[in-house]
Design a protein around this motif. Structure first.
Motif, PDB file in Angstrom:
ATOM      1  N   SER A 203       0.867  -1.180   0.000  1.00 31.27           N
ATOM      2  CA  SER A 203       0.000   0.000   0.000  1.00 31.27           C
ATOM      3  C   SER A 203       0.902   1.228   0.000  1.00 31.27           C
ATOM      4  O   SER A 203       1.835   1.318   0.808  1.00 31.27           O
ATOM      5  CB  SER A 203      -0.910   0.026   1.238  1.00 31.27           C
ATOM      6  N   ARG A 204       0.625   2.142  -0.929  1.00 32.63           N
ATOM      7  CA  ARG A 204       1.390   3.404  -0.983  1.00 32.63           C
ATOM      8  C   ARG A 204       0.568   4.481  -0.287  1.00 32.63           C
ATOM      9  O   ARG A 204      -0.465   4.893  -0.776  1.00 32.63           O
ATOM     10  CB  ARG A 204       1.682   3.777  -2.439  1.00 32.63           C
ATOM     11  N   CYS A 205       1.066   4.902   0.867  1.00 32.69           N
ATOM     12  CA  CYS A 205       0.271   5.796   1.720  1.00 32.69           C
ATOM     13  C   CYS A 205       0.975   7.109   2.033  1.00 32.69           C
ATOM     14  O   CYS A 205       0.568   7.841   2.943  1.00 32.69           O
ATOM     15  CB  CYS A 205      -0.090   5.086   3.015  1.00 32.69           C
ATOM     16  N   GLY A 236      -1.888   6.644   6.087  1.00 35.88           N
ATOM     17  CA  GLY A 236      -3.114   5.870   5.895  1.00 35.88           C
ATOM     18  C   GLY A 236      -4.301   6.619   6.464  1.00 35.88           C
ATOM     19  O   GLY A 236      -4.572   7.766   6.085  1.00 35.88           O
ATOM     20  N   THR A 254      -8.261   8.587   3.591  1.00 30.47           N
ATOM     21  CA  THR A 254      -6.980   7.891   3.712  1.00 30.47           C
ATOM     22  C   THR A 254      -5.942   8.537   2.802  1.00 30.47           C
ATOM     23  O   THR A 254      -6.291   9.122   1.767  1.00 30.47           O
ATOM     24  CB  THR A 254      -7.115   6.401   3.362  1.00 30.47           C
ATOM     25  N   CYS A 256      -3.686   6.616   1.455  1.00 30.41           N
ATOM     26  CA  CYS A 256      -3.261   5.494   0.605  1.00 30.41           C
ATOM     27  C   CYS A 256      -3.883   5.605  -0.777  1.00 30.41           C
ATOM     28  O   CYS A 256      -5.072   5.925  -0.909  1.00 30.41           O
ATOM     29  CB  CYS A 256      -3.647   4.164   1.242  1.00 30.41           C
ATOM     30  N   ASP A 260      -6.982   1.951   0.734  1.00 31.56           N
ATOM     31  CA  ASP A 260      -6.767   1.247   1.999  1.00 31.56           C
ATOM     32  C   ASP A 260      -6.916   2.232   3.161  1.00 31.56           C
ATOM     33  O   ASP A 260      -6.199   3.230   3.241  1.00 31.56           O
ATOM     34  CB  ASP A 260      -5.367   0.634   1.993  1.00 31.56           C
TER      35      ASP A 260
END
Length: 462
Positions: A203-205, A236, A254, A256, A260
């Motif tokens: 996940s790129r947050c 996130g 978020t 993300c 996510d």
């Protein structure tokens, strides 16, 4: 962030002593050597700082309470948070007196005995809440007494800021740092078996570009402001604070890119440069010894991996996991798990030292989370027993099943020999061994299903 040009003075959060003999209340002792100063004398404060430092050490009640009834947990969590506040306040009382701490009687009567009395009352309330028939509650009163812990004070590898009348003495110290080039490779990974789940899901947050900070901890101290006594970075979920319910987290925005809503957080890392952040006069910040410029990560990688021995199963929604121990300096290292390294040297991981990285190499913090779940509970009373680490061969223990293994990897660009430290509880003295990471799974069921499928099929997704 904007910084104030004038540096406000705050309370000194370390106590320097010489000539104090064995000292304790209610069991245990702290052994200190006599350095030509008797208990009632006031030695030169600068010289004392070169000799030793003291901090408060109390039994960690939270780790013992693994079977608290569900309905009792909110009340117990609040009492546990009060215990943390009592220790922090006692430490401040100890530290603000400076050379008075050389008087054993003063330490005993003004710091340790009042603290033990406060703890005894809180433990009594916990026992009452849990019920008379609780086996865990029956022995809590024995955990009321605290001692003082001594550690050597040395100058840090570069001049630490002299803000707050010497607050830098609370850590870090020279002994807390090591040149990563002098560390031998020490990383060993379990050998993957033929049926291992070899995929990854990321996940790129972001890197907390939103500058979301607070000193809460919704896992350990829900409903309690400043329950952490130190600032956290958040990526996130953007609604995480002490009062965030599962419903709030489930509908929050978020950072993300894949939607996510999980929340990831860890103590901020600060450059000890003498500059004041906007939290210089706030709880969790400067008033509790957390000083200096908050560093924004250069990168944040959130990666879920598989099991070395088989397939993984989905995490339950709202699963809570903590890795590492925020009180490892006084608790011991049984639950310490965060590690430090430098880019280009990540086959060398440190748990109890900050790395000094060569020019061109970034500081790396790594949090590896428990990857075995009991199959029933999204949390436990001590926030540990519902999950576990896989064994040396990569397999989960009896009664546990493999779930995606989260790693939070955070990097920082810090010039060689610059002094930095994690935020910590005041009495933990910013030791690197106290570093820790937190995670709450708020993925949608479909996203979690996608993650598991990617991991089990050997693909790289995210």
């Amino acid at each position: 962030m904007r910084y104030k040009k004038r540096h406000k003075r705050s309370r000194v959060l370390v106590v320097s002593v010489v000539g104090v003999a064995a000292l304790a209340v209610g069991g245990g002792a702290l052994l200190m050597t006599d350095n030509n100063a008797s208990a009632g004398q006031s030695p030169n404060r600068t010289e004392a700082a070169r000799q030793s430092s003291m901090t408060i050490q109390c039994p960690d009640v939270a780790t013992r309470l693994s079977n608290v009834p569900q309905k009792a947990r909110p009340s117990v969590d609040k009492e546990l948070a009060k215990l943390d506040t009592q220790v922090a306040d006692a430490y401040k009382q100890l530290s603000t007196q400076g050379t008075k701490a050389a008087d054993q009687e003063w330490v005993r009567t003004r710091v340790l005995e009042p603290l033990s009395s406060q703890r005894r009352s809180a433990l009594s309330r916990i026992s009452t809440t849990m019920g008379k028939g609780s086996q865990q509650a029956s022995g809590l009163n024995s955990m009321a007494s605290c001692t003082v812990k001594q550690g050597e004070v040395n100058a840090a590898p570069a001049a630490a800021p002299a803000a707050a009348g010497g607050a830098q003495a609370a850590g870090p110290q020279k002994a807390d740092f090591v040149d990563i080039r002098k560390v031998r490779p020490n990383v060993k990974n379990p050998r993957k078996q033929a049926n291992a789940s070899k995929g990854t899901f990321s996940s790129r947050c972001g890197r907390n570009e939103n500058k979301k900070f607070n000193s809460d901890n919704v896992i350990v101290a829900p409903g309690v402001s400043n329950g952490a006594h130190h600032m956290h970075d958040y990526v996130g979920n953007q609604k995480n604070d002490a009062f965030a319910t599962d419903q709030v987290l489930a509908t929050a925005t978020t950072s993300c890119t894949n939607g996510d809503r999980s929340t990831h957080y860890w103590p901020v890392l600060r450059l000890r440069d003498g500059k004041n952040e906007k939290d210089a006069g706030a709880p969790g910040g400067g008033t509790e010894g957390n000083i200096g410029t908050i560093l924004q990560p250069t990168s944040v990688q959130l990666t879920f991996r598989g099991s070395a021995v088989g397939k993984v199963t989905a995490m339950p929604k709202f699963l809570r996991i903590i890795t590492g121990d925020a009180k490892a300096f006084t608790n011991g290292t049984a639950n310490a798990n965060a590690s430090w390294s430098c880019t280009g040297f990540e086959n060398r991981q440190l748990k109890d030292k900050y790395p000094l990285c060569p020019k061109g190499s970034n500081v790396v913090r790594t949090f590896k989370f428990q990857s075995c779940w009991d199959g029933r509970n999204a949390d436990s009373a001590n926030h540990r027993t519902h999950v576990a680490f896989a064994g040396a061969n990569g397999a989960c223990g009896k009664g546990f099943k493999a779930i995606p293994a989260l790693t939070q990897r955070i990097t920082y660009k810090i010039a060689p020999n610059k002094v930095f430290a994690v935020d910590s509880f005041p009495e933990q003295l910013h030791k690197p061994v106290t570093d820790h990471g937190d995670f709450i799974n708020v993925m949608s069921n479909s996203l979690m299903k996608q993650a598991v499928k990617c991991i089990n099929s050997g693909r790289k997704c995210g």
